[in-house]
Design a protein around this motif. Structure first.
Motif, short mmCIF file in Angstrom:
data_model
loop_
_atom_site.label_atom_id
_atom_site.label_comp_id
_atom_site.label_asym_id
_atom_site.label_seq_id
_atom_site.Cartn_x
_atom_site.Cartn_y
_atom_site.Cartn_z
N GLY A 1 -47.21 -49.96 -58.16
CA GLY A 1 -46.79 -48.85 -58.99
C GLY A 1 -46.28 -49.32 -60.34
N TYR A 2 -45.87 -48.38 -61.16
CA TYR A 2 -45.34 -48.68 -62.49
C TYR A 2 -44.10 -47.82 -62.69
CZ TYR A 2 -45.56 -50.36 -67.30
OH TYR A 2 -45.29 -51.01 -68.49
N VAL A 3 -43.00 -48.44 -63.08
CA VAL A 3 -41.74 -47.73 -63.24
C VAL A 3 -41.14 -48.00 -64.62
CG1 VAL A 3 -41.21 -47.70 -60.78
CG2 VAL A 3 -40.46 -49.64 -62.19
N TYR A 4 -40.11 -47.21 -64.94
CA TYR A 4 -39.43 -47.33 -66.23
C TYR A 4 -37.93 -47.42 -66.00
CZ TYR A 4 -43.88 -45.54 -67.97
OH TYR A 4 -45.21 -45.35 -68.23
N VAL A 5 -37.26 -48.13 -66.88
CA VAL A 5 -35.80 -48.17 -66.83
C VAL A 5 -35.29 -46.75 -67.09
CG1 VAL A 5 -33.69 -49.05 -67.90
CG2 VAL A 5 -35.66 -50.56 -67.59
N ASN A 6 -34.43 -46.27 -66.19
CA ASN A 6 -33.89 -44.91 -66.33
C ASN A 6 -32.46 -44.92 -65.81
OD1 ASN A 6 -33.39 -42.20 -66.50
ND2 ASN A 6 -35.27 -41.55 -65.45
N ALA B 1 -36.31 -46.63 -70.81
CA ALA B 1 -37.73 -46.33 -70.97
C ALA B 1 -38.61 -47.59 -71.02
CB ALA B 1 -38.00 -45.48 -72.21
N THR B 2 -38.02 -48.78 -70.80
CA THR B 2 -38.82 -50.01 -70.73
C THR B 2 -39.71 -49.98 -69.50
OG1 THR B 2 -37.07 -51.29 -71.81
CG2 THR B 2 -38.74 -52.53 -70.60
N GLY B 3 -41.01 -50.24 -69.69
CA GLY B 3 -41.96 -50.20 -68.59
C GLY B 3 -41.99 -51.48 -67.77
N MET B 4 -42.21 -51.35 -66.43
CA MET B 4 -42.22 -52.51 -65.53
C MET B 4 -43.25 -52.30 -64.42
SD MET B 4 -38.06 -52.94 -65.10
CE MET B 4 -37.88 -51.19 -64.68
N THR B 5 -43.93 -53.37 -64.06
CA THR B 5 -44.90 -53.34 -62.96
C THR B 5 -44.20 -53.68 -61.65
OG1 THR B 5 -46.70 -54.03 -64.43
CG2 THR B 5 -47.05 -54.31 -62.07
N LEU B 6 -44.38 -52.83 -60.64
CA LEU B 6 -43.78 -53.09 -59.33
C LEU B 6 -44.56 -54.18 -58.60
CD1 LEU B 6 -42.99 -49.49 -57.99
CD2 LEU B 6 -41.35 -51.23 -58.71
N LEU B 7 -43.82 -55.12 -58.00
CA LEU B 7 -44.44 -56.20 -57.23
C LEU B 7 -44.03 -56.13 -55.76
CD1 LEU B 7 -43.80 -59.15 -59.73
CD2 LEU B 7 -45.91 -57.85 -59.45
N GLY B 8 -42.76 -55.88 -55.50
CA GLY B 8 -42.29 -55.86 -54.11
C GLY B 8 -40.98 -55.11 -53.98
N ARG B 9 -40.56 -54.92 -52.74
CA ARG B 9 -39.31 -54.22 -52.46
C ARG B 9 -38.56 -54.94 -51.35
NH1 ARG B 9 -37.92 -50.62 -48.62
NH2 ARG B 9 -40.09 -50.31 -47.97
N GLN B 10 -37.25 -55.03 -51.51
CA GLN B 10 -36.35 -55.58 -50.50
C GLN B 10 -35.15 -54.66 -50.43
OE1 GLN B 10 -36.39 -59.99 -51.18
NE2 GLN B 10 -34.95 -60.04 -49.46
#
Length: 389
Positions: free
Chosen positions: A248-253, A282-291
């Protein structure tokens, strides 16, 4: 009478033998003293410059010409280097300042010529197994390869360029090892200069490979949508939670337009900061994993990978209002002048000095600085916000 003839004959024989011995001694002396080549000047630097500046039709021709000249110089004068240890030390300095393979053509040619006398068996004072001799030989070959690479690139000879690049890479590795064998502080510095950077690059390559692998795994994982949650003030650490790949793709919020988010080295608020500055809203980030409730992300704009808490990100980009810029500001330093700089920081060069009370037209801003135009001096530059109003 017969006795007088005998004495005369003996005297004549003695004179003949003396003359023969004299001629033989002159002959031996002429064989021992090598005749000087009158076409070779004692000061070789001008000739080296001429050979370096000359045009050649083959990438190997320049080094061949320099070697031939060094051989002729040896026959005429012996070694061109008086102090071998000092000269080798100078060559090590050229490795440390990186000028040994990236300097001017004339400097490289001079290094090649002088290093010839450190590694040539006819002029070197070092024993065959001396580490200094091994280093001198490798240095000489490294400069040879560098000059040939430069010539191959000038001649657009792609095959020779490829070969010399490979050869130069191998020689630099050997040069590093030979410098290490000296057992000196400078030798160790040269080793790190050549091999340390290589190790750093290997770490970088490994890190990039790890990122690409995680991106590939994330692409196969189920895509997730992250809804904005109420920010958690003291989020729990998640080091002991299982790791899952996500896509997924997320943003700083952060919920506040003026509050950014720190990127962490691990899934915990106590983990160190990956970057010195926080990520703006609003800085964009690519999701890699979750813990647990933490996401491992890759921030494209910063080229950095790290961890953020799920309550500070969302799949929908937040609307961030940009503060409006003032049209003009006035210098407010009291009685002193204000330096107008070429960029937003004290490290940038000075453009001009501005008197207190000078009005400036504002054209932009960055990191606590205004980009301004001074109509009086017709200069554009940057001033710190703390010295204007």
């Amino acid at each position: 009478m017969k006795k007088m003839y005998g004495v005369a004959a003996l005297l004549a024989t003695t004179l003949v033998l003396t003359a023969c011995n004299s001629e033989k001694e002159k002959s031996n002396e002429s064989q021992q003293a090598a005749p000087q080549d009158e076409s070779i000047p004692k000061d070789y630097k001008e000739e080296i410059k001429k050979l370096s500046d000359a045009s050649y039709e083959d990438s190997r021709a320049k080094t061949d010409a320099l070697t031939t000249y060094a051989q002729r110089y040896t026959k005429a004068y012996g070694s061109a280097v008086d102090n071998q240890g000092k000269k080798l030390n100078d060559f090590l300095d050229s490795v440390l300042d990186k000028s040994y393979t990236t300097g001017s053509n004339g400097d490289m040619a001079l290094n090649f010529f002088e290093s010839y006398f450190l590694q040539a068996s006819s002029t070197s004072e070092w024993k065959d197994d001396a580490p200094e001799l091994a280093l001198a030989e490798t240095y000489h070959e490294t400069i040879r390869s560098s000059i040939r690479l430069s010539e191959a690139m000038r001649l657009n000879d792609s095959e020779a360029t490829k070969n010399e690049k490979q050869e130069l890479k191998k020689l630099k590795q050997t040069l590093a090892r030979d410098a290490k064998k000296l057992g000196t502080v400078k030798g160790d510095k040269v080793y790190y200069q050549l091999e340390g950077k290589k190790k750093e690059q290997a770490k970088k390559d490994k890190k990039e490979a790890s990122l690409e692998e995680k991106k590939a795994q994330a692409a196969k994982a189920e895509k997730v949508t992250v809804k904005q949650q109420t920010p958690v003030v003291n989020p729990n650490a998640a080091q002991n939670e299982p790791y899952h790949y996500v896509n997924g793709y997320v943003y700083v919020n952060t919920g506040k337009s003026n509050a950014g988010l720190f990127l962490r080295t691990g899934p915990s608020q106590t983990s160190s900061k990956r970057l010195s500055k926080s990520l703006p809203n609003a800085t964009g980030m690519t999701l890699l994993g979750r813990q647990g409730n933490w996401y491992e992300v890759y921030v494209d704009s910063y080229g950095a990978m790290g961890w953020v808490h799920s309550s500070y990100v969302s799949s929908q980009q937040p609307v961030v209002s940009q503060p409006s810029l003032p049209s003009t500001v006035v210098v407010n330093t009291g009685s002193s002048t204000l330096v107008l700089r070429s960029g937003p920081g004290k490290g940038y060069s000075k453009v001009t000095s501005l008197e207190n009370g000078t009005y400036l037209d504002v054209t932009g801003e960055a990191d606590g600085w205004y980009e301004v135009y001074d109509s009086g001096s017709r200069s554009t530059g940057w001033v710190s916000k703390q010295f204007v109003r």
